[in-house]
Motif scaffolding. Structure first.
Motif, PDB file in Angstrom:
ATOM      1  N   UNK A   1       2.818  -6.948  -8.054  1.00 51.22           N
ATOM      2  CA  UNK A   1       1.573  -7.586  -7.652  1.00 51.22           C
ATOM      3  C   UNK A   1       1.455  -8.943  -8.342  1.00 51.22           C
ATOM      4  N   UNK A   2       0.825  -9.912  -7.710  1.00 50.03           N
ATOM      5  CA  UNK A   2       0.637 -11.215  -8.364  1.00 50.03           C
ATOM      6  C   UNK A   2      -0.381 -11.118  -9.495  1.00 50.03           C
ATOM      7  N   UNK A   3      -0.174 -11.949 -10.506  1.00 51.16           N
ATOM      8  CA  UNK A   3      -1.120 -12.000 -11.627  1.00 51.16           C
ATOM      9  C   UNK A   3      -2.284 -12.929 -11.327  1.00 51.16           C
ATOM     10  N   UNK A   4      -2.127 -13.766 -10.313  1.00 47.71           N
ATOM     11  CA  UNK A   4      -3.188 -14.672  -9.888  1.00 47.71           C
ATOM     12  C   UNK A   4      -3.036 -14.887  -8.386  1.00 47.71           C
ATOM     13  N   UNK A   5      -3.995 -15.570  -7.791  1.00 47.45           N
ATOM     14  CA  UNK A   5      -3.952 -15.776  -6.346  1.00 47.45           C
ATOM     15  C   UNK A   5      -2.684 -16.529  -5.960  1.00 47.45           C
ATOM     16  N   UNK A   6      -1.884 -15.996  -5.022  1.00 47.45           N
ATOM     17  CA  UNK A   6      -0.637 -16.658  -4.628  1.00 47.45           C
ATOM     18  C   UNK A   6      -0.884 -18.026  -4.005  1.00 47.45           C
ATOM     19  N   UNK A   7       0.155 -18.889  -4.008  1.00 42.99           N
ATOM     20  CA  UNK A   7      -0.003 -20.257  -3.509  1.00 42.99           C
ATOM     21  C   UNK A   7       0.078 -20.391  -1.997  1.00 42.99           C
ATOM     22  N   UNK A   8       0.115 -19.267  -1.289  1.00 42.63           N
ATOM     23  CA  UNK A   8       0.146 -19.308   0.168  1.00 42.63           C
ATOM     24  C   UNK A   8      -0.972 -18.436   0.707  1.00 42.63           C
ATOM     25  N   UNK A   9      -1.343 -18.669   1.951  1.00 43.98           N
ATOM     26  CA  UNK A   9      -2.545 -18.044   2.502  1.00 43.98           C
ATOM     27  C   UNK A   9      -2.349 -16.583   2.892  1.00 43.98           C
ATOM     28  N   UNK A  10      -1.181 -16.259   3.436  1.00 42.77           N
ATOM     29  CA  UNK A  10      -0.984 -14.925   4.017  1.00 42.77           C
ATOM     30  C   UNK A  10       0.201 -14.252   3.343  1.00 42.77           C
ATOM     31  N   UNK A  11      -0.035 -13.094   2.753  1.00 43.41           N
ATOM     32  CA  UNK A  11       1.039 -12.400   2.055  1.00 43.41           C
ATOM     33  C   UNK A  11       0.794 -10.894   2.116  1.00 43.41           C
ATOM     34  N   UNK A  12       1.869 -10.163   1.862  1.00 41.31           N
ATOM     35  CA  UNK A  12       1.818  -8.707   1.914  1.00 41.31           C
ATOM     36  C   UNK A  12       2.576  -8.145   0.715  1.00 41.31           C
ATOM     37  N   UNK A  13       1.965  -7.190   0.017  1.00 42.84           N
ATOM     38  CA  UNK A  13       2.630  -6.466  -1.066  1.00 42.84           C
ATOM     39  C   UNK A  13       3.067  -5.104  -0.557  1.00 42.84           C
ATOM     40  N   UNK A  14       4.264  -4.675  -0.958  1.00 44.75           N
ATOM     41  CA  UNK A  14       4.793  -3.388  -0.498  1.00 44.75           C
ATOM     42  C   UNK A  14       5.084  -2.487  -1.686  1.00 44.75           C
ATOM     43  N   UNK A  15       4.734  -1.215  -1.525  1.00 46.06           N
ATOM     44  CA  UNK A  15       4.951  -0.210  -2.564  1.00 46.06           C
ATOM     45  C   UNK A  15       5.339   1.119  -1.936  1.00 46.06           C
ATOM     46  N   UNK A  16       6.121   1.899  -2.677  1.00 47.27           N
ATOM     47  CA  UNK A  16       6.369   3.274  -2.261  1.00 47.27           C
ATOM     48  C   UNK A  16       5.131   4.120  -2.501  1.00 47.27           C
ATOM     49  N   UNK A  17       4.754   4.899  -1.496  1.00 44.18           N
ATOM     50  CA  UNK A  17       3.629   5.831  -1.667  1.00 44.18           C
ATOM     51  C   UNK A  17       4.100   7.060  -2.434  1.00 44.18           C
ATOM     52  N   UNK A  18       5.302   7.530  -2.105  1.00 46.78           N
ATOM     53  CA  UNK A  18       5.851   8.629  -2.894  1.00 46.78           C
ATOM     54  C   UNK A  18       6.446   8.089  -4.185  1.00 46.78           C
ATOM     55  N   UNK A  19       6.665   8.960  -5.140  1.00 48.76           N
ATOM     56  CA  UNK A  19       7.026   8.552  -6.493  1.00 48.76           C
ATOM     57  C   UNK A  19       8.543   8.574  -6.669  1.00 48.76           C
ATOM     58  N   UNK A  20       9.115   7.461  -7.078  1.00 52.79           N
ATOM     59  CA  UNK A  20      10.495   7.422  -7.544  1.00 52.79           C
ATOM     60  C   UNK A  20      11.558   7.499  -6.469  1.00 52.79           C
ATOM     61  N   UNK A  21      12.783   7.091  -6.846  1.00 56.11           N
ATOM     62  CA  UNK A  21      13.954   7.316  -6.013  1.00 56.11           C
ATOM     63  C   UNK A  21      14.371   6.165  -5.135  1.00 56.11           C
ATOM     64  N   UNK A  22      13.436   5.475  -4.504  1.00 60.46           N
ATOM     65  CA  UNK A  22      13.786   4.402  -3.594  1.00 60.46           C
ATOM     66  C   UNK A  22      12.863   4.403  -2.387  1.00 60.46           C
ATOM     67  N   UNK A  23      13.295   3.709  -1.337  1.00 60.78           N
ATOM     68  CA  UNK A  23      12.479   3.591  -0.133  1.00 60.78           C
ATOM     69  C   UNK A  23      12.707   4.744   0.830  1.00 60.78           C
TER      70      UNK A  23
END
Length: 357
Positions: free
Chosen positions: A275-297
């Motif tokens: 996640x960014x520590x401050x507002x990113x320098x571009x208008x439109x962005x998406x963060x991706x995370x695994x919902x399940x825990x560990x292992x990979x995608x």
């Protein structure tokens, strides 16, 4: 030299360097849904790797000492590609799990039509490694698209231009082989035997490979009606040979496209497992995370464990504060099922969203 994160290491292998360049939003009226903060998406990483039970999608064929130390499953590329012969997801019913996230307040979904392993989850008319050759022509992508529309989610398609099967003669299957960080690591072939050198990709092969990738992208943009979002994951060695934005816009005028093929697009996807520590320098962005825990995608044996509510709400709150979108990943098992823990987590997260947003 700062140590690369696993995501950064993977990005360097697939040719995605990230970009802070300004994007130009798609001005089509039907594209504006994506630009109204904050949207929630469901990522679905699914493919032949699920047959292995503990093999991350594509990355499970890469020799990787660090992942071995963690106990993650690794097989040779040859063993991995043989999973296509037995892959048969008889319990793949996407409407069930897409309905759960729609009820929770999600807006869109993105499905892996083809990952770096090269296996196309639809009966492609180009190449020789798709459901056309191995599943009697079953169209997994088509089933997913139909389910999205049935429940009212925007339709997103993931596609990886890197194809490790097609280019197997011209790449190493050792992660970070002979890099500045690991100068003593050997290159590996498709049986994980050490090899001295990797031959350069001939221009003729590169041009055939690019034409094949472009043809598959055109199939995805012409077979399934309106596509709302296209999620590239990496590029080809000469991006000038890749399908261009103008052609994609002509085929799907209202579609939003991410930044991982050309370096720019309608939105930035550099925040993978971060996640960014401050507002990113571009208008439109998406963060991706695994919902399940560990292992990979992709599917792994502990994929029935999902992140607690406080983790989900904290990540959502950061993304919302900085004006981005959040996409959470799930990974069906080899039959196509998603564990019961997912439905419990989706319902709990949905209740929080209704009360706090």
């Amino acid at each position: 030299m700062a140590k690369k994160t696993e995501a950064q290491e993977q990005h360097s292998i697939i040719g995605y360097a990230g970009s802070d360049r300004r994007f130009v939003r798609n001005a089509h009226p039907d594209a504006q849904w994506f630009y109204q903060p904050t949207k929630l998406g469901l990522f679905i990483h699914f493919g032949i790797a699920s047959v292995g039970g503990d093999i991350d999608l594509s990355w499970g064929m890469m020799e990787n000492p660090q992942r071995r130390q963690k106990g993650n499953g690794i097989v040779t590329p040859r063993e991995y590609w043989n999973y296509a012969k037995v892959f048969d997801p008889t319990d793949f019913h996407p409407k069930k799990w897409l309905s759960a996230v729609k009820a929770a307040g999600f807006d869109y979904a993105v499905f892996t039509t083809r990952h770096h392993d090269g296996y196309a989850m639809w009966p492609s008319d180009v190449g020789d490694f798709s459901t056309k050759q191995y599943m009697n022509g079953r169209d997994i992508v088509g089933e997913y698209v139909t389910a999205c529309r049935a429940v009212g989610l925007k339709v997103g398609l993931y596609y990886s231009p890197p194809d490790w099967r097609y280019n197997q003669k011209y790449m190493s299957f050792m992660v970070s082989s002979r890099s500045a960080s690991f100068p003593d690591r050997p290159h590996m072939d498709t049986d994980h035997n050490a090899v001295d050198e990797i031959p350069p990709m001939p221009r003729e092969h590169l041009e055939k490979y690019a034409a094949y990738v472009n043809a598959q992208v055109r199939e995805l943009l012409t077979r399934y009606g309106k596509i709302d979002l296209f999620w590239f994951d990496g590029t080809i060695p000469d991006v000038s040979l890749a399908i261009d934005e103008n052609e994609m816009r002509a085929l799907q005028p209202s579609m939003v496209i991410n930044d991982r093929l050309w370096g720019v697009g309608d939105f930035n996807t550099k925040y993978e497992c971060s996640l960014p520590a401050e507002k990113p320098p571009f208008d439109v962005w998406e963060a991706s995370y695994g919902w399940h825990v560990g292992g990979g995608w992709g599917y792994v044996i502990n994929a029935d464990k999902f992140r607690p509510l406080d983790v989900l709400t904290e990540r959502y709150s950061v993304v919302k504060r900085f004006g981005g979108n959040l996409i959470l990943n799930i990974a069906p098992d080899k039959t196509g099922k998603v564990p019961d823990a997912f439905y419990d987590s989706a319902a709990e997260f949905g209740e929080w969203l209704k009360s706090n947003c």
